[in-house]
Design an enzyme around this catalytic site. Structure first.
Site, PDB file in Angstrom:
ATOM      1  N   LYS A  35       7.738 -19.776   1.688  1.00  0.00           N
ATOM      2  CA  LYS A  35       6.451 -19.269   0.866  1.00  0.00           C
ATOM      3  C   LYS A  35       5.403 -20.118   0.240  1.00  0.00           C
ATOM      4  CE  LYS A  35       5.460 -14.181   0.266  1.00  0.00           C
ATOM      5  NZ  LYS A  35       5.481 -13.049  -0.470  1.00  0.00           N
ATOM      6  N   THR A 122       2.797  -2.407  -9.748  1.00  0.00           N
ATOM      7  CA  THR A 122       3.362  -0.886 -10.470  1.00  0.00           C
ATOM      8  C   THR A 122       4.487  -0.390 -10.441  1.00  0.00           C
ATOM      9  OG1 THR A 122       1.103  -1.266  -9.259  1.00  0.00           O
ATOM     10  CG2 THR A 122       2.062   0.847  -9.581  1.00  0.00           C
ATOM     11  N   GLU A 151      -2.557  -4.112 -11.729  1.00  0.00           N
ATOM     12  CA  GLU A 151      -3.713  -4.409 -10.331  1.00  0.00           C
ATOM     13  C   GLU A 151      -4.444  -2.929  -9.976  1.00  0.00           C
ATOM     14  OE1 GLU A 151      -4.875  -7.153 -11.476  1.00  0.00           O
ATOM     15  OE2 GLU A 151      -6.340  -6.253  -9.980  1.00  0.00           O
ATOM     16  N   PHE A 152      -5.483  -3.231  -9.687  1.00  0.00           N
ATOM     17  CA  PHE A 152      -6.610  -2.567  -9.635  1.00  0.00           C
ATOM     18  C   PHE A 152      -7.304  -3.137  -8.278  1.00  0.00           C
ATOM     19  CE2 PHE A 152      -6.538  -0.516 -13.290  1.00  0.00           C
ATOM     20  CZ  PHE A 152      -5.416   0.382 -13.366  1.00  0.00           C
ATOM     21  N   LEU A 153      -6.887  -4.632  -7.409  1.00  0.00           N
ATOM     22  CA  LEU A 153      -7.484  -5.012  -6.793  1.00  0.00           C
ATOM     23  C   LEU A 153      -7.014  -4.184  -5.062  1.00  0.00           C
ATOM     24  CD1 LEU A 153      -6.027  -6.872  -4.738  1.00  0.00           C
ATOM     25  CD2 LEU A 153      -5.536  -8.729  -6.480  1.00  0.00           C
ATOM     26  N   ASN A 211      -3.892   5.762  -8.192  1.00  0.00           N
ATOM     27  CA  ASN A 211      -3.790   5.765  -7.085  1.00  0.00           C
ATOM     28  C   ASN A 211      -4.220   6.730  -6.741  1.00  0.00           C
ATOM     29  OD1 ASN A 211      -3.687   2.761  -6.091  1.00  0.00           O
ATOM     30  ND2 ASN A 211      -2.091   2.305  -6.758  1.00  0.00           N
ATOM     31  N   HIS A 254     -14.430   9.105   3.168  1.00  0.00           N
ATOM     32  CA  HIS A 254     -14.035   9.034   5.007  1.00  0.00           C
ATOM     33  C   HIS A 254     -12.865   9.238   5.823  1.00  0.00           C
ATOM     34  CE1 HIS A 254     -17.422   6.685   3.807  1.00  0.00           C
ATOM     35  NE2 HIS A 254     -16.499   5.679   3.242  1.00  0.00           N
ATOM     36  N   CYS A 263       0.224   0.028  -0.813  1.00  0.00           N
ATOM     37  CA  CYS A 263       0.269   0.953  -2.549  1.00  0.00           C
ATOM     38  C   CYS A 263      -0.117   2.688  -2.596  1.00  0.00           C
ATOM     39  CB  CYS A 263      -0.815   0.567  -3.442  1.00  0.00           C
ATOM     40  SG  CYS A 263      -1.015  -0.905  -3.157  1.00  0.00           S
ATOM     41  N   ARG A 331       1.534  -2.518   6.272  1.00  0.00           N
ATOM     42  CA  ARG A 331       2.804  -1.232   5.188  1.00  0.00           C
ATOM     43  C   ARG A 331       2.047  -0.359   5.698  1.00  0.00           C
ATOM     44  NH1 ARG A 331       4.033  -5.370  -0.098  1.00  0.00           N
ATOM     45  NH2 ARG A 331       1.948  -6.269   0.568  1.00  0.00           N
TER      46      ARG A 331
HETATM   47  N1  LIG Z   1      -1.358  -4.906  -2.808  1.00  0.00           N
HETATM   48  C1  LIG Z   1      -1.572  -4.991  -3.067  1.00  0.00           C
HETATM   49  O1  LIG Z   1      -2.560  -4.104  -3.142  1.00  0.00           O
HETATM   50  C2  LIG Z   1      -1.411  -4.145  -4.489  1.00  0.00           C
HETATM   51  C3  LIG Z   1      -2.529  -4.221  -5.615  1.00  0.00           C
HETATM   52  C4  LIG Z   1      -2.441  -3.133  -6.301  1.00  0.00           C
HETATM   53  C5  LIG Z   1      -0.988  -3.509  -7.071  1.00  0.00           C
HETATM   54  N2  LIG Z   1       0.333  -3.974  -6.258  1.00  0.00           N
HETATM   55  C6  LIG Z   1       1.409  -3.944  -7.145  1.00  0.00           C
HETATM   56  O2  LIG Z   1       1.313  -5.221  -7.003  1.00  0.00           O
HETATM   57  C7  LIG Z   1       3.082  -5.789  -6.941  1.00  0.00           C
HETATM   58  C8  LIG Z   1       3.330  -6.824  -5.669  1.00  0.00           C
HETATM   59  O3  LIG Z   1       2.443  -6.613  -5.010  1.00  0.00           O
HETATM   60  P1  LIG Z   1       2.428  -7.751  -3.800  1.00  0.00           P
HETATM   61  O4  LIG Z   1       1.659  -6.582  -2.466  1.00  0.00           O
HETATM   62  O5  LIG Z   1       1.829  -8.290  -3.804  1.00  0.00           O
HETATM   63  O6  LIG Z   1       4.880  -7.653  -3.184  1.00  0.00           O
HETATM   64  P2  LIG Z   1       4.564  -8.765  -2.505  1.00  0.00           P
HETATM   65  O7  LIG Z   1       5.301  -7.925  -1.254  1.00  0.00           O
HETATM   66  O8  LIG Z   1       3.377  -9.247  -1.198  1.00  0.00           O
HETATM   67  O9  LIG Z   1       5.115  -9.769  -3.773  1.00  0.00           O
HETATM   68  C9  LIG Z   1       5.897  -9.898  -3.877  1.00  0.00           C
HETATM   69  C10 LIG Z   1       6.799 -10.973  -3.859  1.00  0.00           C
HETATM   70  O10 LIG Z   1       7.268 -11.411  -5.242  1.00  0.00           O
HETATM   71  C11 LIG Z   1       8.600 -11.997  -4.416  1.00  0.00           C
HETATM   72  N3  LIG Z   1       9.747 -11.900  -6.022  1.00  0.00           N
HETATM   73  C12 LIG Z   1      10.554 -11.104  -5.821  1.00  0.00           C
HETATM   74  N4  LIG Z   1      11.678 -11.318  -6.524  1.00  0.00           N
HETATM   75  C13 LIG Z   1      11.222 -12.772  -7.476  1.00  0.00           C
HETATM   76  C14 LIG Z   1      10.965 -13.059  -8.476  1.00  0.00           C
HETATM   77  N5  LIG Z   1      12.748 -12.939  -9.201  1.00  0.00           N
HETATM   78  N6  LIG Z   1      10.524 -14.018  -8.631  1.00  0.00           N
HETATM   79  C15 LIG Z   1      10.049 -14.928  -8.414  1.00  0.00           C
HETATM   80  N7  LIG Z   1       9.682 -14.698  -6.912  1.00  0.00           N
HETATM   81  C16 LIG Z   1      10.003 -13.254  -6.677  1.00  0.00           C
HETATM   82  C17 LIG Z   1       8.701 -12.054  -3.389  1.00  0.00           C
HETATM   83  O11 LIG Z   1       9.768 -13.198  -2.368  1.00  0.00           O
HETATM   84  C18 LIG Z   1       7.433 -12.236  -2.839  1.00  0.00           C
HETATM   85  O12 LIG Z   1       6.952 -12.910  -2.245  1.00  0.00           O
HETATM   86  C19 LIG Z   1       3.861  -4.453  -6.650  1.00  0.00           C
HETATM   87  O13 LIG Z   1       4.428  -3.393  -7.114  1.00  0.00           O
HETATM   88  C20 LIG Z   1       2.504  -3.419  -5.654  1.00  0.00           C
HETATM   89  O14 LIG Z   1       2.317  -2.142  -6.018  1.00  0.00           O
HETATM   90  C21 LIG Z   1      -0.083  -4.223  -5.089  1.00  0.00           C
END
Ligand SMILES: NC(=O)c1ccc[n+]([C@@H]2O[C@H](COP(=O)([O-])OP(=O)(O)OC[C@H]3O[C@@H](n4cnc5c(N)ncnc54)[C@H](O)[C@@H]3O)[C@@H](O)[C@H]2O)c1
Length: 438
Positions: A35, A122, A151-153, A211, A254, A263, A331
């Site tokens: 990545k 989260t 984060e709420f995006l 959520n 909807h 999420c 997902r």
């Molecule tokens: N995706 C969304 O829309 C969204 C929105 C709001 C909140 N969240 C929350 O944000 C958090 C992250 O979600 P995401 O969708 O970005 O997940 P993701 O799986 O896309 O990304 C997580 C990243 O963390 C990395 N990682 C794990 N352990 C690590 C470490 N020790 N050091 C460095 N990197 C490490 C992984 O390699 C991965 O790239 C979750 O808790 C999720 O619930 C997600």
């Protein structure tokens, strides 16, 4: 301000790039070397509109960098954000906090000077305190505070949501940490973004409550759609009729095949688990989870019934595989329930998704993927719309009809006009809409 972002997935990458755009100096860290290599060659590991340019601009300006090691990034930082994944733990539905706690332990080793350690992931209530405990135990002398900044995006509109949020929620418990967090979000003062400062537990609960409420709203209108189908009402008019009431609001009304994504499914499960543990069961949320799961499973049955009780030997064209448009995220997407169930019933699946196909290839075996929507319709006995990509709304129904073996559409997102489609000779079924007038 100097920021270290631990985890450069959806949230870490978007937040990191947006903080850099605010003018901060941001180091994004991820354990996944592939990545980081992609990011360093300006290839985005996810599809998110506008992200490639935002990243390129900020890298060029010298405010955004990517690396696999967190030591330097953390040592230099005023604030370290934890943005690692918190997936569902196998077996019990709780959030798996392994990555969060591992990151906390690594951060502890690297802290130098006063630092605010912020959970952006989260995380269930109590996690912030545990992060503080882990760091204190590893480095008793370290100068730090913990904060919670959920984060709420929304995926697909992530940059806009981050740069112009409805509100920012920050759980902090010292003036020093509050000052750092206020400094980070100061650029949002210009657009008068409400800042909600709370204690840490409140910020953690707020994210799950938000959520769970949205998931409930979707599930509510989905059940109303079921009723509409049975009694000849139109759920879109019902949604408009209730949504114009300011107390209800028009968004998230909807109907569709059930919520999915990275999420809502995992966060509703984790909230239900936390609440049971705390002896304050969230029975509404538990019901939402159950109704939604069974709905996703029922959608294949809807297609089969529409085809007269069997899809054995039929070709089913599928439009859209991602859990929603403008993302490549698969997902918990409803397609992951619907497609295998149709295959099990004997159908051959031919599918198109504008961005999700490389991810979908890993998850959906024996599917033929096409280059565009018309090719997915070619020779199909029925076309099923699973994701409401904008480009599907502009398809030429006549061309679709010509391409199909039998002109039949099950529109699980109601993107087409039923009267128009029926007028053109399609057998058409949407969600929560009346059947053809007799
Ligand atoms: N995706 C969304 O829309 C969204 C929105 C709001 C909140 N969240 C929350 O944000 C958090 C992250 O979600 P995401 O969708 O970005 O997940 P993701 O799986 O896309 O990304 C997580 C990243 O963390 C990395 N990682 C794990 N352990 C690590 C470490 N020790 N050091 C460095 N990197 C490490 C992984 O390699 C991965 O790239 C979750 O808790 C999720 O619930 C997600």
């Amino acid at each position: 301000m100097r920021i270290a972002m631990i985890g450069s997935g959806y949230v870490g990458l978007v937040s990191g790039a947006c903080f850099a755009q605010f003018g901060h100096d941001v180091a994004c860290v991820d354990k996944d070397p592939a990545k980081i290599a992609q990011l360093n060659s300006n290839t985005m590991p996810i599809y998110e509109p506008g992200l490639d340019k935002l990243v390129a601009d900020n890298v060029k300006a010298g405010r955004l960098s990517f690396g696999t090691g967190l030591t330097d990034a953390v040592a230099r930082a005023d604030a370290v954000f934890i943005a690692v994944g918190t997936p569902t733990r196998r077996g019990d539905g709780h959030a798996d906090l392994t990555y969060v706690y591992a990151a906390a332990a690594e951060i502890a080793e690297a802290l130098a000077g006063y630092t605010v350690v912020v959970t952006k992931s989260t995380v269930p209530v109590g996690t912030g305190r545990e992060v503080a405990r882990i760091i204190r135990e590893a480095r008793p002398g370290a100068e730090f505070d913990v904060a919670s900044n959920p984060e709420f995006l929304r995926e697909g509109a992530a940059i806009e949501d981050f740069m112009k949020p409805d509100r920012v929620v920050i759980g902090v418990e010292s003036d020093r940490a509050r000052e750092v967090m206020s400094g980070i979000y100061r650029p949002l003062n210009l657009i008068q973004t409400p800042m909600v400062f709370t204690n840490i537990e409140t910020a953690e609960v707020t994210k799950y409550a938000g959520n769970a409420f949205l998931a409930t709203k979707i599930t509510f209108i989905n059940e109303i759609a079921d009723l509409c189908e049975k009694v000849g009402a139109d759920v879109h008019d019902v949604a408009r009729g209730i949504g114009l009431d300011g107390r209800i609001g028009r968004k998230f009304l909807h109907p569709g095949p059930g919520f999915g994504g990275s999420c809502f499914p995992k966060d509703t499960l984790a909230l239900a688990y936390t609440a049971r543990e705390a002896n304050a069961p969230q029975t509404i949320v538990e019901q939402v989870i159950e109704v939604n799961n069974s709905r996703k499973k029922r959608m294949a049955r809807k297609v089969i019934d529409f085809c007269g009780g069997s899809v054995d030997g039929l070709t089913v064209g599928v439009l859209g595989l991602t859990f929603k448009p403008n993302t490549d995220d698969m997902r918990d997407a409803p397609s992951l329930d619907i497609v295998p169930a149709l295959q099990k019933a004997g159908a051959r699946i031919v599918a198109f998704d504008p961005e999700g196909m490389s991810e979908a290839r890993q998850l959906l075996p024996f599917v033929t993927f096409t280059r565009n929507a018309y090719e997915a319709a070619a020779g199909a006995d029925v076309l099923v719309v699973i994701t409401e990509w904008h480009e599907f709304r502009g398809l030429d129904p006549r061309r679709i009809k010509e391409a199909m073996r039998q002109p039949r559409i099950v529109d699980l997102r109601n993107i087409f006009n039923p009267e128009e489609m029926r007028g053109l000779g399609f057998a058409y079924e949407g969600v929560g809409r009346p059947g053809p007038r007799s």
